[in-house]
Write an enzyme that holds these catalytic residues in place. Structure first.
Site, PDB file in Angstrom:
ATOM      1  N   ASP A   1       7.633 -28.786  28.274  1.00 11.08           N
ATOM      2  CA  ASP A   1       7.785 -30.107  28.807  1.00 11.08           C
ATOM      3  C   ASP A   1       6.605 -30.919  28.244  1.00 11.08           C
ATOM      4  O   ASP A   1       5.452 -30.794  28.593  1.00 11.08           O
ATOM      5  CB  ASP A   1       7.827 -30.044  30.478  1.00 11.08           C
ATOM      6  CG  ASP A   1       8.116 -31.454  30.907  1.00 11.08           C
ATOM      7  OD1 ASP A   1       7.646 -32.460  30.506  1.00 11.08           O
ATOM      8  OD2 ASP A   1       8.633 -31.364  32.134  1.00 11.08           O
TER       9      ASP A   1
ATOM     10  N   LYS B   1       8.382 -41.807  32.474  1.00 12.20           N
ATOM     11  CA  LYS B   1       6.891 -41.975  32.495  1.00 12.20           C
ATOM     12  C   LYS B   1       6.413 -42.852  31.196  1.00 12.20           C
ATOM     13  O   LYS B   1       6.749 -44.174  31.442  1.00 12.20           O
ATOM     14  CB  LYS B   1       6.133 -40.859  32.327  1.00 12.20           C
ATOM     15  CG  LYS B   1       6.157 -39.891  33.530  1.00 12.20           C
ATOM     16  CD  LYS B   1       7.433 -39.703  34.444  1.00 12.20           C
ATOM     17  CE  LYS B   1       7.174 -38.577  35.571  1.00 12.20           C
ATOM     18  NZ  LYS B   1       8.667 -38.267  36.115  1.00 12.20           N
TER      19      LYS B   1
ATOM     20  N   ARG C   1      30.238 -41.776  27.554  1.00 15.33           N
ATOM     21  CA  ARG C   1      30.039 -40.466  27.975  1.00 15.33           C
ATOM     22  C   ARG C   1      29.648 -39.580  26.685  1.00 15.33           C
ATOM     23  O   ARG C   1      28.690 -39.023  26.836  1.00 15.33           O
ATOM     24  CB  ARG C   1      31.276 -39.827  28.901  1.00 15.33           C
ATOM     25  CG  ARG C   1      30.579 -38.506  29.301  1.00 15.33           C
ATOM     26  CD  ARG C   1      31.512 -37.883  30.322  1.00 15.33           C
ATOM     27  NE  ARG C   1      33.076 -37.805  30.176  1.00 15.33           N
ATOM     28  CZ  ARG C   1      33.650 -37.140  29.386  1.00 15.33           C
ATOM     29  NH1 ARG C   1      33.039 -36.176  28.727  1.00 15.33           N
ATOM     30  NH2 ARG C   1      34.902 -37.060  29.221  1.00 15.33           N
TER      31      ARG C   1
ATOM     32  N   TYR D   1       5.810 -28.269  37.193  1.00 10.37           N
ATOM     33  CA  TYR D   1       6.321 -29.509  38.096  1.00 10.37           C
ATOM     34  C   TYR D   1       7.062 -28.956  39.320  1.00 10.37           C
ATOM     35  O   TYR D   1       7.890 -28.258  38.962  1.00 10.37           O
ATOM     36  CB  TYR D   1       6.789 -30.532  37.119  1.00 10.37           C
ATOM     37  CG  TYR D   1       7.614 -31.540  37.692  1.00 10.37           C
ATOM     38  CD1 TYR D   1       7.147 -32.371  38.916  1.00 10.37           C
ATOM     39  CD2 TYR D   1       9.130 -31.766  37.380  1.00 10.37           C
ATOM     40  CE1 TYR D   1       7.945 -33.310  39.501  1.00 10.37           C
ATOM     41  CE2 TYR D   1       9.747 -32.690  38.306  1.00 10.37           C
ATOM     42  CZ  TYR D   1       9.165 -33.557  39.326  1.00 10.37           C
ATOM     43  OH  TYR D   1       9.809 -34.545  39.852  1.00 10.37           O
TER      44      TYR D   1
END
Length: 582
Positions: A267, A292, A141, A193
């Site tokens: 972004d 993406k 983690r 977005y």
């Protein structure tokens, strides 16, 4: 004296010899002393300012994470780094061309076996050297060697001080919002977005953080932002924006933000680091949905946050560890694999996108076309001076327009028919895949934005261009445009409603496009008269498709076609029977 670039190249290309002393030293920090006797400082993350040791020792620790030790007893346990020492790539100077950068990278220079692919460290925990010391890793983690390799490569591609991989793009964006405190203001570009709009308006705002939307492409609006909302601590934007391809001058906005002690977050998913590196233009944070372009195959989810400073790196790393949003080792490995083909995929998709944008610009059905890489014509510039300015700004901060195109038709129903008539373009959200994708943002990717707050038209169509043969894509678009405008009637539309493939093939054999344009495109025959409702009714009186059979009544003038059709049905029935018997 070696410069910083030499150290970074060494880190990627050189390993300590098997006989080299690998004695580990505990990293001690003393704020009043630099580690180098000559006063030279090597930028790393976590920072080693105050470490008393030689340059060779630092290089050795960079090359071999196993040589790193961190004291378990500290004044504040949270001050311990959650990831091993790594070089800062903020001022890294590539000697390779852009097409080679994603490929030439050694993610595990310390591995004595020299693997061609970074190993997957599929483990939850790591054995520690002693009760009083931590090694480079303790719990996945917090950090994992496979994740470290991915984070180092993305930092290198983005020219970042450090980068951090998350489970999804939304987890990465959410981590950026954690930098805000109650009473702060977060500003965002108004064409944003849909998922980010939902996050800040329904999650971040609950923490008493004010949310403001503004047109960041208008610098006057950005200046007014800080006059009206001096508590603005983070400005988050996209350029080009999704889906209207709004262009913002990153350098100009960064200068305004920094004058007001505001963090600029961008972004960069639409461009990928292959085409644009916002940190080089003054941004403080860059976020990607790695789902993406990094993955490129629509088969892995992940996000990345790349930062320009050590202070931001410490904060992002803390939240990543505290909230448990670090990316799993196997997913990290999939992205490392995907990055190797990033350049050729992005370049090919962008090449296709430019050709398709040129095609769409000539279609009367297209009312407005949005694509950052299409240079405006003289006529366009006369009507819209901003188009020329936007193109110049974008090409000054990116290497092309990318592979996402949006356009309107002036009618929601026409747009819907066009989208439903496409077959090579997969109807789905997301973009950046090898496959070409299509959607209507108002009803899919941006549907979470309330209609009264939405800045995009209902008839907007967004295309994500893939790496197929561009001629096939244009053929598919041309056919869909003819169907959408009613020029031809295509029974293939039923495919969107679940018609099985066998029935699809049979219907293709009996349905011939009758539109003048469809026939004349080949140039081998004279255009036929349009298919009138009367002719169509005579040709096929009844068509019934069910799960078990297809029945059709055909006029006697089409006896040959009927025989061929029945033969096809019999063949299909025989195949189905064989499958059942098997």
């Amino acid at each position: 004296m070696e410069d910083k670039q030499d150290i970074l190249v060494t880190e990627n290309e050189v390993n300590p010899s098997p006989g080299e002393d690998s004695t580990s030293e505990t990293i001690q920090k003393e704020s009043q002393n630099d580690f180098d006797e000559e006063g030279e400082h090597v930028e790393t993350s976590p920072s080693l300012r105050g470490y008393r040791g030689s340059r060779d020792e630092v290089e050795h620790m960079l090359l071999d994470p196993g040589a790193q030790r961190f004291p378990a007893q500290t004044e504040d346990y949270n001050d311990l780094p959650t990831y091993p020492l790594r070089p800062s790539y903020k001022e890294y100077h590539f000697q390779l061309r852009p097409g080679s950068r994603p490929v030439v990278f050694d993610g595990c220079p310390e591995d004595p076996h020299k693997p061609a692919s970074v190993p997957i460290y599929q483990t939850a925990t790591f054995q520690q050297p002693s009760c009083s010391e931590f090694g480079a890793y303790d719990y996945t983690r917090s950090g994992n060697p496979t994740r470290t390799a991915l984070e180092k490569q993305v930092a290198m591609l983005e020219f970042a001080h450090a980068a951090f991989a998350f489970t999804t793009g939304m987890a990465a964006l959410n981590c950026v919002t954690r930098l805000l405190k109650p009473g702060d203001t977060m500003a965002l570009t108004s064409d944003i977005y849909g998922g980010m709009h939902r996050l800040v308006s329904r999650v971040t705002a609950v923490s008493n953080v004010s949310i403001i939307f503004l047109p960041t492409w208008e610098l006057e609006a950005v200046e007014r932002l800080f006059e009206e909302y001096p508590s603005t601590k983070v400005l988050h934007m996209e350029s080009p924006s999704n889906p209207l391809m709004r262009i913002t001058d990153i350098r100009a906005v960064a200068d305004i933000c920094h004058r007001h002690s505001c963090i600029l977050s961008i972004d960069n998913t639409m461009m990928s680091p292959h085409l644009q590196q916002p940190l080089n233009h003054g941004a403080d944070i860059v976020v990607h949905s790695m789902t993406k372009f990094f993955g490129g195959h629509s088969d892995t989810m992940g996000g990345i946050v790349a930062v320009a400073t050590e202070d931001l790196a410490k904060q992002i790393a803390f939240f990543q560890n505290a909230e448990g949003t670090g990316l799993a080792p196997f997913d990290c490995w999939l992205f490392l694999r995907g990055i190797k083909t990033l350049a050729i995929r992005v370049d090919k998709a962008q090449e296709n996108a430019l050709a398709i944008a040129t095609f769409l610009k000539r279609q009367s059905i297209v009312k407005k076309l949005f694509y950052a890489g299409l240079e405006p014509t003289q006529d366009t510039m006369k009507l819209n001076e901003q188009a020329a300015k936007d193109f110049k700004i974008h090409m000054g901060q990116a290497r092309g327009g990318g592979s996402v195109i949006s356009f309107t038709t002036g009618s929601y129903r026409i747009s819907q028919r066009l989208v439903d008539s496409l077959h090579l373009f997969k109807l789905t959200v997301s973009f950046g895949s090898c496959n070409s994708l299509v959607e209507m943002p108002a009803y899919l990717s941006h549907a979470s934005i309330p209609a009264e707050e939405r800045t995009l038209p209902d008839d907007l169509i967004r295309l994500s261009i893939g790496i197929e043969d561009v001629n096939d894509l244009i053929d598919d678009l041309q056919k869909a445009i003819l169907i959408a405008t009613g020029t031809i009637v295509e029974s293939d539309q039923l495919l969107r409603k679940g018609l099985n493939q066998e029935a699809m093939k049979l219907m293709k054999s009996m349905t011939i496009p009758e539109a003048p344009h469809a026939v004349a495109l080949n140039g081998n025959s004279k255009p036929r008269p349009p298919m009138t409702p009367t002719r169509r009714k005579k040709a096929v009186k009844k068509l019934l498709v069910t799960d078990d059979h297809i029945s059709v009544n055909i006029d006697k003038n089409h006896a040959k076609l009927a025989i061929a059709f029945v033969a096809g049905i019999l063949c299909s029935a025989a195949i189905v029977g064989m499958k059942k018997n098997a």
